[in-house]
Design a protein around this motif. Sequence first.
Motif, mmCIF file in Angstrom:
data_model
loop_
_atom_site.group_PDB
_atom_site.id
_atom_site.type_symbol
_atom_site.label_atom_id
_atom_site.label_comp_id
_atom_site.label_asym_id
_atom_site.label_seq_id
_atom_site.Cartn_x
_atom_site.Cartn_y
_atom_site.Cartn_z
ATOM 1 N N ILE A 127 80.945 84.918 20.970
ATOM 2 C CA ILE A 127 80.843 86.027 20.022
ATOM 3 C C ILE A 127 79.629 86.906 20.308
ATOM 4 C CG2 ILE A 127 80.418 86.561 17.571
ATOM 5 C CD1 ILE A 127 82.214 84.199 16.885
ATOM 6 N N ASP A 128 78.524 86.306 20.741
ATOM 7 C CA ASP A 128 77.309 87.061 21.015
ATOM 8 C C ASP A 128 76.987 86.986 22.505
ATOM 9 O OD1 ASP A 128 74.889 88.302 21.052
ATOM 10 O OD2 ASP A 128 73.848 86.888 19.747
ATOM 11 N N ASN A 129 77.390 87.996 23.248
ATOM 12 C CA ASN A 129 77.179 87.961 24.706
ATOM 13 C C ASN A 129 75.722 88.160 25.098
ATOM 14 O OD1 ASN A 129 76.758 90.669 24.292
ATOM 15 N ND2 ASN A 129 78.594 91.361 25.368
ATOM 16 N N GLN A 130 74.858 88.462 24.136
ATOM 17 C CA GLN A 130 73.426 88.595 24.438
ATOM 18 C C GLN A 130 72.757 87.244 24.693
ATOM 19 O OE1 GLN A 130 71.343 90.896 21.487
ATOM 20 N NE2 GLN A 130 72.656 92.684 21.732
ATOM 21 N N ILE A 131 73.441 86.147 24.363
ATOM 22 C CA ILE A 131 72.851 84.836 24.627
ATOM 23 C C ILE A 131 73.525 84.156 25.817
ATOM 24 C CG2 ILE A 131 72.110 84.520 22.238
ATOM 25 C CD1 ILE A 131 74.409 82.576 21.859
ATOM 26 N N ALA A 132 74.273 84.906 26.579
ATOM 27 C CA ALA A 132 74.862 84.360 27.804
ATOM 28 C C ALA A 132 73.886 84.544 28.964
ATOM 29 C CB ALA A 132 76.178 85.061 28.113
ATOM 30 N N ILE A 133 73.668 83.482 29.718
ATOM 31 C CA ILE A 133 72.808 83.556 30.906
ATOM 32 C C ILE A 133 73.652 84.101 32.053
ATOM 33 C CG2 ILE A 133 71.309 82.280 32.480
ATOM 34 C CD1 ILE A 133 71.083 80.133 30.281
ATOM 35 N N LYS A 134 73.418 85.337 32.434
ATOM 36 C CA LYS A 134 74.278 85.992 33.408
ATOM 37 C C LYS A 134 73.744 85.935 34.836
ATOM 38 C CE LYS A 134 75.942 89.058 29.792
ATOM 39 N NZ LYS A 134 76.002 90.450 29.263
ATOM 40 N N SER A 135 72.455 85.657 34.958
ATOM 41 C CA SER A 135 71.865 85.573 36.296
ATOM 42 C C SER A 135 70.657 84.652 36.261
ATOM 43 C CB SER A 135 71.448 86.959 36.798
ATOM 44 O OG SER A 135 70.441 87.502 35.970
ATOM 45 N N LEU A 136 70.260 84.168 37.432
ATOM 46 C CA LEU A 136 69.097 83.301 37.561
ATOM 47 C C LEU A 136 68.124 83.931 38.548
ATOM 48 C CD1 LEU A 136 70.822 79.790 37.762
ATOM 49 C CD2 LEU A 136 69.725 80.839 35.775
ATOM 50 N N SER A 137 66.924 84.258 38.057
ATOM 51 C CA SER A 137 65.904 84.868 38.904
ATOM 52 C C SER A 137 64.826 83.837 39.230
ATOM 53 C CB SER A 137 65.267 86.066 38.190
ATOM 54 O OG SER A 137 66.224 87.061 37.931
ATOM 55 N N PHE A 138 64.659 83.551 40.518
ATOM 56 C CA PHE A 138 63.692 82.542 40.951
ATOM 57 C C PHE A 138 62.469 83.217 41.562
ATOM 58 C CE2 PHE A 138 67.719 80.295 40.854
ATOM 59 C CZ PHE A 138 67.379 79.071 40.284
ATOM 60 N N GLU A 139 61.305 82.870 41.028
ATOM 61 C CA GLU A 139 60.061 83.417 41.540
ATOM 62 C C GLU A 139 59.753 82.899 42.941
ATOM 63 O OE1 GLU A 139 56.145 81.620 40.471
ATOM 64 O OE2 GLU A 139 55.870 83.491 39.376
ATOM 65 N N ILE A 140 60.022 81.617 43.183
ATOM 66 C CA ILE A 140 59.612 80.965 44.424
ATOM 67 C C ILE A 140 60.277 81.582 45.659
ATOM 68 C CG2 ILE A 140 61.373 79.162 44.170
ATOM 69 C CD1 ILE A 140 59.479 77.258 45.571
ATOM 70 N N ILE A 141 61.525 82.040 45.510
ATOM 71 C CA ILE A 141 62.225 82.627 46.653
ATOM 72 C C ILE A 141 62.460 84.127 46.473
ATOM 73 C CG2 ILE A 141 63.350 80.493 47.370
ATOM 74 C CD1 ILE A 141 65.843 81.377 45.858
ATOM 75 N N ASP A 142 62.004 84.656 45.308
ATOM 76 C CA ASP A 142 62.132 86.080 45.016
ATOM 77 C C ASP A 142 63.576 86.560 45.162
ATOM 78 O OD1 ASP A 142 61.237 88.567 44.264
ATOM 79 O OD2 ASP A 142 60.783 89.216 46.311
ATOM 80 N N PHE A 145 70.363 85.318 41.410
ATOM 81 C CA PHE A 145 71.747 84.913 41.640
ATOM 82 C C PHE A 145 72.592 85.253 40.418
ATOM 83 C CE2 PHE A 145 69.045 82.173 44.175
ATOM 84 C CZ PHE A 145 69.658 82.218 45.419
ATOM 85 N N ASN A 146 73.656 85.981 40.632
ATOM 86 C CA ASN A 146 74.576 86.357 39.549
ATOM 87 C C ASN A 146 75.553 85.208 39.295
ATOM 88 O OD1 ASN A 146 76.466 87.586 37.831
ATOM 89 N ND2 ASN A 146 76.051 89.586 38.736
ATOM 90 N N LEU A 147 75.622 84.748 38.058
ATOM 91 C CA LEU A 147 76.479 83.604 37.736
ATOM 92 C C LEU A 147 77.940 83.988 37.546
ATOM 93 C CD1 LEU A 147 74.151 81.703 35.244
ATOM 94 C CD2 LEU A 147 74.588 81.182 37.642
ATOM 95 N N PHE A 153 79.948 78.737 30.920
ATOM 96 C CA PHE A 153 79.799 77.278 30.962
ATOM 97 C C PHE A 153 78.355 76.871 31.240
ATOM 98 C CE2 PHE A 153 84.203 78.215 32.172
ATOM 99 C CZ PHE A 153 84.878 77.458 31.228
ATOM 100 N N PHE A 154 77.681 77.619 32.089
ATOM 101 C CA PHE A 154 76.283 77.305 32.406
ATOM 102 C C PHE A 154 75.413 77.445 31.161
ATOM 103 C CE2 PHE A 154 72.013 78.462 33.876
ATOM 104 C CZ PHE A 154 71.745 77.387 34.725
ATOM 105 N N THR A 155 75.649 78.492 30.382
ATOM 106 C CA THR A 155 74.875 78.720 29.161
ATOM 107 C C THR A 155 75.055 77.581 28.167
ATOM 108 O OG1 THR A 155 75.117 81.121 29.418
ATOM 109 C CG2 THR A 155 74.447 80.300 27.250
ATOM 110 N N ILE A 156 76.292 77.164 27.963
ATOM 111 C CA ILE A 156 76.578 76.079 27.015
ATOM 112 C C ILE A 156 75.907 74.784 27.456
ATOM 113 C CG2 ILE A 156 78.412 74.632 26.026
ATOM 114 C CD1 ILE A 156 80.242 77.098 26.308
ATOM 115 N N VAL A 157 75.987 74.494 28.746
ATOM 116 C CA VAL A 157 75.365 73.270 29.273
ATOM 117 C C VAL A 157 73.853 73.315 29.077
ATOM 118 C CG1 VAL A 157 74.861 71.983 31.389
ATOM 119 C CG2 VAL A 157 77.188 72.756 30.931
ATOM 120 N N CYS A 158 73.238 74.466 29.332
ATOM 121 C CA CYS A 158 71.781 74.598 29.168
ATOM 122 C C CYS A 158 71.368 74.368 27.721
ATOM 123 C CB CYS A 158 71.327 75.978 29.627
ATOM 124 S SG CYS A 158 71.333 76.198 31.412
ATOM 125 N N ILE A 159 72.093 74.978 26.782
ATOM 126 C CA ILE A 159 71.772 74.791 25.364
ATOM 127 C C ILE A 159 71.955 73.333 24.971
ATOM 128 C CG2 ILE A 159 72.412 75.398 23.000
ATOM 129 C CD1 ILE A 159 73.287 78.140 24.055
#
Length: 335
Positions: A127-142, A145-147, A153-159
């Motif tokens: 219902i609220d797409n603002q809480i979906a994790i759509k990409s992962l930004s890694f500092e170490i490799i700059d 990655f677009n999910l 599914f990744f967002t639900i698992v993280c929560i």
Amino acid sequence: MLFSINLDYVYFFGILTILNILLIPVIKVLSKKYSLYDIPGDRKLHSEPTQYLGGLFFLVSNFFLLCFYKNLYFDSNNLILNTSNIYSIIVVSSLIFFVGLLDDKVDLDPLKKTILLLSLFSSAVLIDNQIAIKSLSFEIIDRTFNLKAFSFFFTIVCIFIFVNACNMYDGADLQIGIYFSVIVIYLIYKTNYFLFFLPIIIPLIIFLFLNFNKIIFIGNNGSHFLSYIFSVLLIKFYNLQILVSVEEVLILMIIPGLDLTRLFFSRVLNNKKFFHSDLDHIHHRLHKKHTKNKVQVILFLLTSSPIIFAEIFGSYLLAIILGISLYILIIIKKI
């Protein structure tokens, strides 16, 4: 006009504080009427039956936030803009509170509780797409990655992982309260959204005082409620690029996450069920060597040190390494 606005802030703070203080006798009456007490046992650190309705402070304050988020003197900082935001932050968190309370009362079957929680998390993300994790930004490799389709599914698992990690991290007096306090302080530092966090800060202060005096526990109702709220806020701040990388988010979650991971593999290797209770949590290990007050200090330093290190030296990766190192030292009984 400036004075008027500041005075309104004082009213908001005062009313919220009085409301939480008035909840103390209400919780006492409800606990007595419905027998909402945590009874001492073999794996419990307390010796007297203790109320576990601490989450009610945060639930009521959350609805108080809803009453003020769009008026003249309260700025929701674009976090609550529409009904979908209200559903994910207010409605779902309230339902999670009652799932946790039911679990406190009757000890829900782990599978049934998992299904209930995943259903609520899923509905919030849908219902609220603002809480979906759509990409992962890694500092170490700059790199980012677009999910794509995997985002939901990744967002639900993280929560789900974070909620369970916080629930398992709750055990000693002040432990979970100190951890949530560290997160709040860091998020205020990063966002300057002090007013938005007042409905968490005030009940958190009152809860810490009562918990220190062994009057009340946060219970699964409060642990599930707050960990869900923080998971949603962390995702929103990450999507808004206030939290700039995966590593920055990880330093806020690293200690409960490490304890959850260690317990998972320990129980699997010893042929135990994952949700089987034991005396191997980090607070159990610390209590074998230290007094109650020293355990609280160690846990505070453990959760805050990686964050402080990252801000001073500007490296989230090194901060993660520091957090892992400190945790390992505790587990092998060097601290």
